[in-house]
Design a protein around this motif. Structure first.
Motif, PDB file in Angstrom:
ATOM      1  N   LEU A 456       0.860  -1.185   0.000  1.00  0.00           N
ATOM      2  CA  LEU A 456       0.000   0.000   0.000  1.00  0.00           C
ATOM      3  C   LEU A 456       0.895   1.232   0.000  1.00  0.00           C
ATOM      4  O   LEU A 456       1.788   1.359   0.834  1.00  0.00           O
ATOM      5  CB  LEU A 456      -0.903   0.007   1.225  1.00  0.00           C
ATOM      6  N   VAL A 457       0.646   2.156  -0.949  1.00  0.00           N
ATOM      7  CA  VAL A 457       1.553   3.281  -1.162  1.00  0.00           C
ATOM      8  C   VAL A 457       0.802   4.607  -1.079  1.00  0.00           C
ATOM      9  O   VAL A 457      -0.093   4.876  -1.883  1.00  0.00           O
ATOM     10  CB  VAL A 457       2.255   3.170  -2.534  1.00  0.00           C
ATOM     11  N   ASN A 458       1.162   5.429  -0.083  1.00  0.00           N
ATOM     12  CA  ASN A 458       0.695   6.810   0.042  1.00  0.00           C
ATOM     13  C   ASN A 458      -0.814   6.977  -0.106  1.00  0.00           C
ATOM     14  O   ASN A 458      -1.292   7.952  -0.692  1.00  0.00           O
ATOM     15  CB  ASN A 458       1.399   7.687  -1.011  1.00  0.00           C
ATOM     16  N   ASP A 459      -1.581   6.047   0.382  1.00  0.00           N
ATOM     17  CA  ASP A 459      -3.035   6.113   0.216  1.00  0.00           C
ATOM     18  C   ASP A 459      -3.700   5.537   1.466  1.00  0.00           C
ATOM     19  O   ASP A 459      -3.858   4.316   1.597  1.00  0.00           O
ATOM     20  CB  ASP A 459      -3.464   5.334  -1.025  1.00  0.00           C
ATOM     21  N   ALA A 460      -4.112   6.416   2.372  1.00  0.00           N
ATOM     22  CA  ALA A 460      -4.729   5.970   3.617  1.00  0.00           C
ATOM     23  C   ALA A 460      -6.090   5.330   3.377  1.00  0.00           C
ATOM     24  O   ALA A 460      -6.477   4.387   4.086  1.00  0.00           O
ATOM     25  CB  ALA A 460      -4.868   7.149   4.578  1.00  0.00           C
ATOM     26  N   LYS A 461      -6.814   5.820   2.377  1.00  0.00           N
ATOM     27  CA  LYS A 461      -8.126   5.238   2.097  1.00  0.00           C
ATOM     28  C   LYS A 461      -7.988   3.807   1.583  1.00  0.00           C
ATOM     29  O   LYS A 461      -8.790   2.927   1.928  1.00  0.00           O
ATOM     30  CB  LYS A 461      -8.878   6.103   1.077  1.00  0.00           C
ATOM     31  N   GLN A 462      -6.976   3.552   0.770  1.00  0.00           N
ATOM     32  CA  GLN A 462      -6.710   2.185   0.320  1.00  0.00           C
ATOM     33  C   GLN A 462      -6.338   1.304   1.510  1.00  0.00           C
ATOM     34  O   GLN A 462      -6.725   0.126   1.568  1.00  0.00           O
ATOM     35  CB  GLN A 462      -5.581   2.184  -0.714  1.00  0.00           C
ATOM     36  N   LEU A 463      -5.625   1.877   2.457  1.00  0.00           N
ATOM     37  CA  LEU A 463      -5.254   1.144   3.664  1.00  0.00           C
ATOM     38  C   LEU A 463      -6.505   0.753   4.451  1.00  0.00           C
ATOM     39  O   LEU A 463      -6.617  -0.389   4.942  1.00  0.00           O
ATOM     40  CB  LEU A 463      -4.315   2.003   4.509  1.00  0.00           C
ATOM     41  N   LEU A 464      -7.460   1.674   4.572  1.00  0.00           N
ATOM     42  CA  LEU A 464      -8.689   1.370   5.298  1.00  0.00           C
ATOM     43  C   LEU A 464      -9.523   0.315   4.573  1.00  0.00           C
ATOM     44  O   LEU A 464     -10.196  -0.506   5.218  1.00  0.00           O
ATOM     45  CB  LEU A 464      -9.508   2.644   5.494  1.00  0.00           C
ATOM     46  N   GLU A 465      -9.502   0.337   3.248  1.00  0.00           N
ATOM     47  CA  GLU A 465     -10.209  -0.696   2.489  1.00  0.00           C
ATOM     48  C   GLU A 465      -9.585  -2.062   2.731  1.00  0.00           C
ATOM     49  O   GLU A 465     -10.281  -3.070   2.850  1.00  0.00           O
ATOM     50  CB  GLU A 465     -10.188  -0.358   0.995  1.00  0.00           C
ATOM     51  N   ALA A 466      -8.259  -2.099   2.811  1.00  0.00           N
ATOM     52  CA  ALA A 466      -7.573  -3.365   3.107  1.00  0.00           C
ATOM     53  C   ALA A 466      -7.918  -3.833   4.514  1.00  0.00           C
ATOM     54  O   ALA A 466      -8.049  -5.051   4.762  1.00  0.00           O
ATOM     55  CB  ALA A 466      -6.064  -3.186   2.953  1.00  0.00           C
ATOM     56  N   ARG A 467      -8.070  -2.898   5.444  1.00  0.00           N
ATOM     57  CA  ARG A 467      -8.417  -3.255   6.820  1.00  0.00           C
ATOM     58  C   ARG A 467      -9.766  -3.952   6.898  1.00  0.00           C
ATOM     59  O   ARG A 467      -9.953  -4.883   7.692  1.00  0.00           O
ATOM     60  CB  ARG A 467      -8.417  -1.994   7.696  1.00  0.00           C
ATOM     61  N   LYS A 468     -10.714  -3.522   6.069  1.00  0.00           N
ATOM     62  CA  LYS A 468     -12.050  -4.114   6.092  1.00  0.00           C
ATOM     63  C   LYS A 468     -12.032  -5.599   5.743  1.00  0.00           C
ATOM     64  O   LYS A 468     -12.908  -6.357   6.163  1.00  0.00           O
ATOM     65  CB  LYS A 468     -12.974  -3.371   5.119  1.00  0.00           C
ATOM     66  N   LYS A 469     -11.037  -6.018   4.982  1.00  0.00           N
ATOM     67  CA  LYS A 469     -10.970  -7.412   4.546  1.00  0.00           C
ATOM     68  C   LYS A 469     -10.346  -8.321   5.599  1.00  0.00           C
ATOM     69  O   LYS A 469     -10.386  -9.551   5.459  1.00  0.00           O
ATOM     70  CB  LYS A 469     -10.164  -7.501   3.249  1.00  0.00           C
ATOM     71  N   LEU A 470      -9.755  -7.719   6.632  1.00  0.00           N
ATOM     72  CA  LEU A 470      -9.119  -8.503   7.695  1.00  0.00           C
ATOM     73  C   LEU A 470     -10.135  -8.813   8.787  1.00  0.00           C
ATOM     74  O   LEU A 470     -10.933  -7.957   9.161  1.00  0.00           O
ATOM     75  CB  LEU A 470      -7.933  -7.742   8.290  1.00  0.00           C
ATOM     76  N   LYS A 471     -10.090 -10.015   9.310  1.00  0.00           N
ATOM     77  CA  LYS A 471     -11.002 -10.418  10.366  1.00  0.00           C
ATOM     78  C   LYS A 471     -10.540  -9.870  11.718  1.00  0.00           C
ATOM     79  O   LYS A 471      -9.373  -9.567  11.913  1.00  0.00           O
ATOM     80  CB  LYS A 471     -11.083 -11.946  10.429  1.00  0.00           C
ATOM     81  N   VAL A 472     -11.482  -9.766  12.632  1.00  0.00           N
ATOM     82  CA  VAL A 472     -11.149  -9.359  13.996  1.00  0.00           C
ATOM     83  C   VAL A 472     -10.402 -10.496  14.681  1.00  0.00           C
ATOM     84  O   VAL A 472     -10.733 -11.673  14.514  1.00  0.00           O
ATOM     85  CB  VAL A 472     -12.424  -9.000  14.785  1.00  0.00           C
ATOM     86  N   TYR A 473      -9.373 -10.150  15.429  1.00  0.00           N
ATOM     87  CA  TYR A 473      -8.571 -11.152  16.128  1.00  0.00           C
ATOM     88  C   TYR A 473      -9.360 -11.653  17.340  1.00  0.00           C
ATOM     89  O   TYR A 473      -9.698 -10.888  18.227  1.00  0.00           O
ATOM     90  CB  TYR A 473      -7.253 -10.527  16.598  1.00  0.00           C
ATOM     91  N   GLU A 474      -9.660 -12.940  17.372  1.00  0.00           N
ATOM     92  CA  GLU A 474     -10.356 -13.490  18.526  1.00  0.00           C
ATOM     93  C   GLU A 474      -9.744 -14.822  18.927  1.00  0.00           C
ATOM     94  O   GLU A 474      -9.130 -15.515  18.114  1.00  0.00           O
ATOM     95  CB  GLU A 474     -11.841 -13.658  18.249  1.00  0.00           C
TER      96      GLU A 474
END
Length: 520
Positions: A456-474
Motif C-alpha cells: 500500500l503506497v501513500n493512500d490511507a483510504k486504500q489502507l482502510l479498504e484493506a483493513r475491512k478485509k481482515l477479520k477481527v482477532y479473537e
C-alpha cells in the motif's frame, strides 16, 4: 488509590442497526469533553493537589476511566466529588469549549508535520490493525464542526445511556467498612439517574479495543512520505503478529498459548542486544535501532484475546527504508543460526533474567493498582458473565509465565522463531515512512508486491479498504469454551475493593435490579 472504569458504549459509539458501532464524531466529542473537564476542575482541585492528591479522567473505547491517588484520608471524597461534577455537566462552559476546540484543531492539523518518521510509521501500522481508529483528517473535520451545544449533547447522551457497568478498584490503607460505604455512595450517584434511557439491546453493549488479525503467511508493506519538511530520516517499523492467541491466565488459556507467549517474550529478551550491536554499533544503520516485545488486546464475543507481537524499529538517514528492511531481514535470518549454536547455559541465563524481571516486586502502590485494575477491566466481565469464580481472573499470570519461561527448551524457541518471524506461516506488517534524504519512489514501491506481500503506497483510504478485509482477532478456543455460559449469563456491574494489598470482595450490581451482592 481509587480506579473507576465506567463501561459505557455511548462514549465512543453510536447505536446503528441494533448494534453499538464505533463513531468517529462521537469519539472526537468525547475526547474534547474529557479535556474540558480536566481544564474546568484544575483550579478547583488545586488545593487537593497541594495536599498530595492527584486525579486523571480519560476515555477509551470501553468507556470512561477515573483514577485518584495520593496519601490522604480524603481520597474517597475527591473521587466522589469528581464523579458528581462530571455527571452534573455544569463544567461545560463556552470559554473551556472554545479553548479545547482550538487546541484540538491545532494538534490534529500539525499531527504529521510535527512528528518524527518512526511515529508516523506507528500511526499507519495502527491504522491498518486497529478497527476503531479513523484517519486524522476525519477527526479534524469533526473537531472543526464541534460546538458547545454538540459537546453538551454528547455529555447528555453518555449520561442518559443506562446500559453501563462500573468497575472500581480501591487499594491502600482503607478499612472494609469504609470501602463498602464508599461503594454504596458511588452506586447512589448512578442509580439516581432516573431519566436514563433503557436500551433494548443490552446483550450487545460491551465495547472495547478491536484488532485485526493478519492471515497466516500474509505480509503487508506500507509506504508513505513524511509530511514533516524538517524530517531527514526515514523509518521502518516491522511487526510480527503471532497467530496463536497470547496467554491470559491458566483458567483462560491453554498450554499452547502459554508456551507461545513464553517463547516470544524470551526471544525478544534474547534478540534486543545482538540486534542493536549488529545494526546500530557495527553497521551504524540508523539513529535509532531497537527491538521489543509488544502486546495487544482485542475484545470479541465478550472475551478479550491477547495478541503477542515482536517489533523492530529503525530510524535512519544512511539508507533508504527498503534497504533497511533488507538489513533487518538478513539479521533475523542469521539469528536463527545464533539460536542453534547458543550454549544451553546462555539460554538458561536469559530465561532466568527474564523470569526474575517478571517476578520483581512492584514498588509503588499506584503501579500495582493499575496492574490489577487492568486485569479486572479486561477479564472481569467475561468471568462474571460465565458465572465463574473471581479467582478465575488471572491475578498470577506473571508468575505462571515466569515458570513457563524457565522450563523452555531450545526446540521450543526455534519452532516459535520459524512460525512467527522467518517461516512461511509468519504474519508481518512493515511500515515505512520516507524522509527528505531518500524520497519515496511510488513505482518502485508498488513493484515490491507479491502473492504473499500486499503493498500500500501513500493512500490511507486504500489502507482502510484493506483493513475491512481482515477479520477481527479473537481467541476461538476461549469463545468455544465459554459460549454456552455467555448465552445464559446476566449482565452485572463489577467492583473490587482491597485493603492494603489483599482483595476483600467483588461487588455486583445488576442492570435491571438495584440490588447489591458481595462474594468472597
Amino acid at each position: 488509590s481509587i480506579t473507576f472504569l465506567i463501561r459505557n458504549p455511548a462514549v465512543h459509539h453510536q447505536m446503528k442497526g441494533g448494534r453499538w458501532e464505533f463513531d468517529s464524531e462521537t469519539s472526537v466529542h468525547s475526547t474534547m469533553l474529557m479535556t474540558i473537564f480536566a481544564q474546568a476542575l484544575a483550579q478547583e482541585t488545586y488545593d487537593a493537589e497541594l495536599a498530595g492528591l492527584y486525579w486523571n479522567l480519560s476515555s477509551s473505547t470501553a468507556g470512561i476511566s477515573l483514577t485518584c491517588f495520593g496519601y490522604s484520608d480524603r481520597l474517597s471524597d475527591l473521587a466522589t466529588k469528581l464523579l458528581q461534577d462530571f455527571l452534573a455537566g455544569d463544567f461545560i462552559e463556552d470559554s473551556y469549549a472554545r479553548s479545547i476546540k482550538d487546541n484540538t484543531i491545532r494538534s490534529l492539523k500539525t499531527y504529521f508535520s510535527s512528528r518524527r518518521a518512526d511515529s508516523n510509521a506507528a500511526y499507519y501500522q495502527n491504522l491498518l490493525l486497529s478497527a476503531k481508529q479513523s484517519e486524522i483528517n476525519v477527526s479534524l473535520d469533526f473537531a472543526i464542526k464541534a460546538t458547545l451545544d454538540s459537546i453538551k449533547a454528547t455529555h447528555r447522551r453518555i449520561i442518559d445511556n443506562k446500559e453501563i457497568e462500573i468497575d472500581c478498584l480501591y487499594t491502600g490503607n482503607v478499612s472494609e467498612e469504609h470501602a463498602r460505604f464508599f461503594f454504596s455512595d458511588t452506586n447512589k450517584l448512578f442509580s439516581g439517574l432516573e431519566n436514563a434511557i433503557q436500551s433494548q439491546h443490552s446483550d450487545l453493549y460491551l465495547t472495547g479495543p478491536e484488532v485485526r488479525r493478519l492471515d497466516v503467511g500474509q505480509d503487508f508493506e506500507l509506504h508513505f512520505s513524511s509530511e514533516n519538511a524538517q524530517e531527514e530520516n526515514g523509518a521502518v517499523l516491522m511487526t510480527f503478529q503471532s497467530q496463536i492467541p497470547g496467554f491470559c491466565g491458566k483458567n483462560l488459556s491453554g498450554i499452547e498459548s502459554l508456551t507461545s507467549s513464553a517463547c516470544i517474550r524470551l526471544l525478544c529478551h534474547m534478540l534486543r542486544e545482538p540486534l542493536f550491536n549488529s545494526l546500530r554499533t557495527q553497521q551504524q544503520l540508523g539513529y535509532i535501532v531497537s527491538s521489543y516485545y509488544d502486546v495487544g488486546f482485542c475484545l470479541s464475543n465478550d472475551a478479550v484475546a491477547t495478541i503477542d507481537l515482536i517489533s523492530v524499529v529503525v530510524l535512519s538517514r544512511r539508507v533508504a527504508p527498503p534497504d533497511a528492511v533488507i538489513r533487518i531481514d538478513e539479521f533475523l535470518s542469521e539469528f536463527q543460526q545464533t539460536l542453534l549454536t547458543m550454549p544451553e547455559s546462555e539460554i538458561e541465563t536469559h530465561a532466568k533474567a527474564l523470569s526474575e524481571k517478571l517476578l520483581k516486586p512492584i514498588q509503588q502502590l499506584s503501579t500495582e493498582a493499575s496492574k490489577h485494575s487492568d486485569k479486572i477491566r479486561r477479564y472481569g466481565p467475561t468471568i462474571i458473565r460465565n458465572r465463574s469464580d473471581s479467582s478465575d481472573i488471572p491475578w498470577k499470570s506473571a508468575e505462571e509465565l515466569a515458570f513457563a519461561i524457565r522450563s523452555l527448551q531450545r526446540k521450543d524457541l526455534l519452532k516459535t522463531w520459524d512460525r512467527v518471524v522467518i517461516g512461511p506461516q509468519r504474519a508481518r506488517i512493515t511500515s515505512m515512512v520516507y524522509g527528505s534524504t531518500f524520497l519515496l519512489d511510488e513505482k518502485a514501491a508498488r513493484q515490491r508486491a507479491t502473492s504473499r506481500c500486499n503493498v500500500l503506497v501513500n493512500d490511507a483510504k486504500q489502507l482502510l479498504e484493506a483493513r475491512k478485509k481482515l477479520k477481527v482477532y479473537e481467541d476461538g478456543n476461549r469463545h468455544a469454551l465459554y459460549l454456552s455460559k455467555m448465552l445464559s449469563s446476566s449482565r452485572c456491574r463489577l467492583g473490587l475493593a482491597a485493603v492494603g494489598l489483599g482483595v476483600i470482595g467483588f461487588t455486583m450490581i445488576t442492570t435491571t435490579k438495584k440490588q447489591i451482592k458481595s462474594i468472597r
